[in-house]
Design an enzyme around this catalytic site. Structure first.
Site, short mmCIF file in Angstrom:
data_model
loop_
_atom_site.label_atom_id
_atom_site.label_comp_id
_atom_site.label_asym_id
_atom_site.label_seq_id
_atom_site.Cartn_x
_atom_site.Cartn_y
_atom_site.Cartn_z
N ARG A 37 0.83 -1.22 0.00
CA ARG A 37 0.00 0.00 0.00
C ARG A 37 0.86 1.26 0.00
O ARG A 37 0.43 2.29 -0.54
CB ARG A 37 -0.94 0.00 1.20
CG ARG A 37 -2.17 -0.87 0.93
CD ARG A 37 -3.11 -0.85 2.10
NE ARG A 37 -4.41 -1.40 1.72
CZ ARG A 37 -5.29 -1.88 2.59
NH1 ARG A 37 -5.02 -1.88 3.88
NH2 ARG A 37 -6.45 -2.35 2.19
N LYS A 207 -13.30 -11.09 8.22
CA LYS A 207 -14.38 -10.19 8.59
C LYS A 207 -15.72 -10.69 8.04
O LYS A 207 -16.25 -10.13 7.09
CB LYS A 207 -14.09 -8.77 8.11
CG LYS A 207 -12.93 -8.13 8.87
CD LYS A 207 -12.51 -6.80 8.26
CE LYS A 207 -11.54 -6.98 7.12
NZ LYS A 207 -11.16 -5.73 6.47
N GLY A 360 -6.42 -5.77 1.29
CA GLY A 360 -5.04 -5.62 1.74
C GLY A 360 -4.36 -6.94 2.00
O GLY A 360 -3.23 -7.18 1.54
N GLY A 384 -12.81 -3.82 1.27
CA GLY A 384 -14.16 -3.36 1.62
C GLY A 384 -14.68 -2.37 0.60
O GLY A 384 -15.84 -2.43 0.18
P1 ADP Z 1 -8.67 -8.64 2.99
O1 ADP Z 1 -7.71 -7.74 3.74
O2 ADP Z 1 -8.00 -9.27 1.81
O3 ADP Z 1 -9.94 -7.95 2.66
P2 ADP Z 1 -9.63 -9.77 5.45
O4 ADP Z 1 -9.00 -8.64 6.17
O5 ADP Z 1 -11.08 -9.88 5.42
O6 ADP Z 1 -9.04 -9.85 3.95
O7 ADP Z 1 -9.10 -11.13 6.07
C1 ADP Z 1 -7.73 -11.44 6.13
C2 ADP Z 1 -7.42 -12.28 7.33
O8 ADP Z 1 -8.27 -13.40 7.42
C3 ADP Z 1 -6.00 -12.82 7.29
O9 ADP Z 1 -5.23 -12.18 8.27
C4 ADP Z 1 -6.19 -14.31 7.58
O10 ADP Z 1 -5.26 -14.81 8.52
C5 ADP Z 1 -7.59 -14.37 8.15
N1 ADP Z 1 -8.22 -15.69 7.98
C6 ADP Z 1 -8.45 -16.36 6.85
N2 ADP Z 1 -8.98 -17.57 7.09
C7 ADP Z 1 -9.09 -17.66 8.43
C8 ADP Z 1 -9.56 -18.69 9.32
N3 ADP Z 1 -10.00 -19.85 8.85
N4 ADP Z 1 -9.53 -18.42 10.63
C9 ADP Z 1 -9.07 -17.26 11.11
N5 ADP Z 1 -8.61 -16.25 10.33
C10 ADP Z 1 -8.63 -16.46 9.01
MG MG Z 2 -7.68 -7.10 5.82
#
Ligand code: ADP
Ligand code: MG
Length: 403
Positions: A37, A207, A360, A384
């Site tokens: 980023r 999330k 991210g 998001g």
């Molecule tokens: P992004 O940033 O790509 O939008 P999110 O912030 O929603 O994605 O989610 C990312 C996080 O989700 C990562 O840090 C990952 O470790 C966590 N994650 C993925 N699968 C699981 C799981 N089964 N249990 C707990 N955390 C998880």
């Molecule tokens: Mg994230």
């Protein structure tokens, strides 16, 4: 939306809202684990400085908690480490203000010469930044406005937030959209206007509640939705399966059921993992076991999709002509639980069509695997924000820039 090329910046104080919310080492060393980023924000900062602007960057880091600036600044993540990295990448010093609208910010800005760059401390150390109350946000925005002559919105990852530095501040100053925001919006437009089919959406991440809302609308866009990551467990629970100690949002089981029913009605295929990599605890060295998705043992938590699911997801992506992916399939930060995310990332590189990675952590995952970024159509800095755009929502940060 005006572009930064349309505005006069030489000799002026330009407040730039960037998205510098980088992941920090989870073990607590505070090191930046992926500077994507910062790199994505660099071109606009550099362009403005090269044109003789006095660049004042505003950004947030994490979700600090506390009653006021002092409390948040004591416990919360400081942008100082980001200022250091930004300076390295820019190849010149970045002045760092230890507050947002206080003494330090005022004197830092006063000390800038044309072409200099400053970074203000975490905007979220000021509770007013994210306040629901317009007046409260407005007061912070008015303070920020005193620091600059012009506003540039370049933090794509936050344009879906009605926050002081994103929404209220541009209304008080002449403003323009940064090149990152313009580029992101152009790609998202391609995903919504006459996309090629099959159109596959892959969702994961942690999330759950943030993302459940948007799936409903994505059903109107996509032919297929693959669901992994932490959010898969609430869906598995909706199907009546036990999920052990996996991430679960019981309040959302009903909405998952509704999504499954609505997808069936619309003829959209929902693909859930058929097997899961579980472990007794959330740790890098936890012992992994593969189990069927409908047989997660009590006391075990799902940390990745299993090998059969990896193949299933790759097969469901093979014929895609458009793909939007947001959210890792597992806890990819731990190598033992990264294979699902890697499989999806690799499958995307083979797709003959437009592939967009949003989020991210998803983007950080792609880079951590050492995959060639150019084999993806676009790697977005905002998860998001892209989801809400695809949902057809109006994004406050864009509205403010358009006005
Ligand atoms: P992004 O940033 O790509 O939008 P999110 O912030 O929603 O994605 O989610 C990312 C996080 O989700 C990562 O840090 C990952 O470790 C966590 N994650 C993925 N699968 C699981 C799981 N089964 N249990 C707990 N955390 C998880
Ligand atoms: Mg994230």
């Amino acid at each position: 939306m005006k572009s930064i090329d349309d505005i006069e910046v030489a000799g002026r104080r330009v407040l730039v809202r960037s998205d510098l919310n980088v992941p920090l080492d989870k073990s607590g060393s505070g090191q930046i684990t992926d500077d994507g980023r910062i790199r994505a924000s660099l071109p606009v900062i550099k362009k403005l400085a090269d044109r003789g602007a006095r660049v004042i960057v505003m950004a947030h880091l994490g979700r600090p908690k506390g009653e006021d600036f002092a409390e948040r600044a004591t416990g919360g993540p400081s942008l100082r480490v980001v200022a250091g990295r930004l300076a390295e990448l820019l190849g010149k010093p970045v002045a760092f203000a230890t507050d947002l609208v206080g003494q330090s910010a005022t004197s830092t800005v006063a000390g800038l010469a044309d072409g200099d760059v400053a970074l203000l401390e975490n905007v979220r150390f000021e509770p007013a930044e994210t306040a629901k109350d317009e007046a409260e946000r407005g007061r912070l925005a008015a303070e920020l406005a005193k620091l600059g002559d012009v506003y540039v919105g370049d933090g794509f990852g936050v344009v879906h937030r009605k926050q002081a530095s994103v929404y209220d501040l541009p209304r008080l100053l002449p403003h323009a959209a940064g090149d990152l925001v313009t580029a992101e919006v152009a790609v998202l437009r391609r995903l919504t206007q006459d996309p090629a089919h099959p159109y596959v959406v892959v969702l994961g991440g942690s999330k759950v509640s943030d993302k459940l809302g948007v799936i409903g609308n994505l059903l109107g866009l996509a032919d297929r939705v693959l669901i992994g990551g932490g959010m898969a467990y609430t869906f598995l629970a909706a199907l009546g399966h036990e999920v052990g100690t996996s991430l679960l949002e019981p309040d959302h089981i009903e909405s998952c059921k509704e999504i499954l029913a609505s997808a069936a009605e619309r003829g959209v295929e929902i693909v859930l993992p058929t097997d899961i990599v579980v472990a007794p605890q959330f740790a890098a060295d936890a012992a992994p076991t593969v189990v069927a998705a409908d047989a997660i043992p009590a006391g075990q938590m799902g940390l990745d999709i299993g090998p059969e699911s990896r193949e299933l997801f790759a097969a469901k992506l093979a014929d895609a002509r458009t793909v939007f992916w947001n959210g890792p399939m597992g806890v990819f930060e731990f190598p033992a639980f990264a294979a699902g995310t890697r499989a999806v990332a690799e499958a995307l590189t083979k797709v003959d069509g437009l592939t967009v990675v949003g989020g991210g952590d998803s983007a950080a995952a792609v880079r951590s695997f050492g995959l060639d970024e150019s084999s993806f159509g676009h790697i977005s800095t905002g998860g998001g924000a892209s989801l809400e755009y695809l949902e057809g929502k109006t994004l406050p940060g864009l509205t403010a820039l358009e006005a």
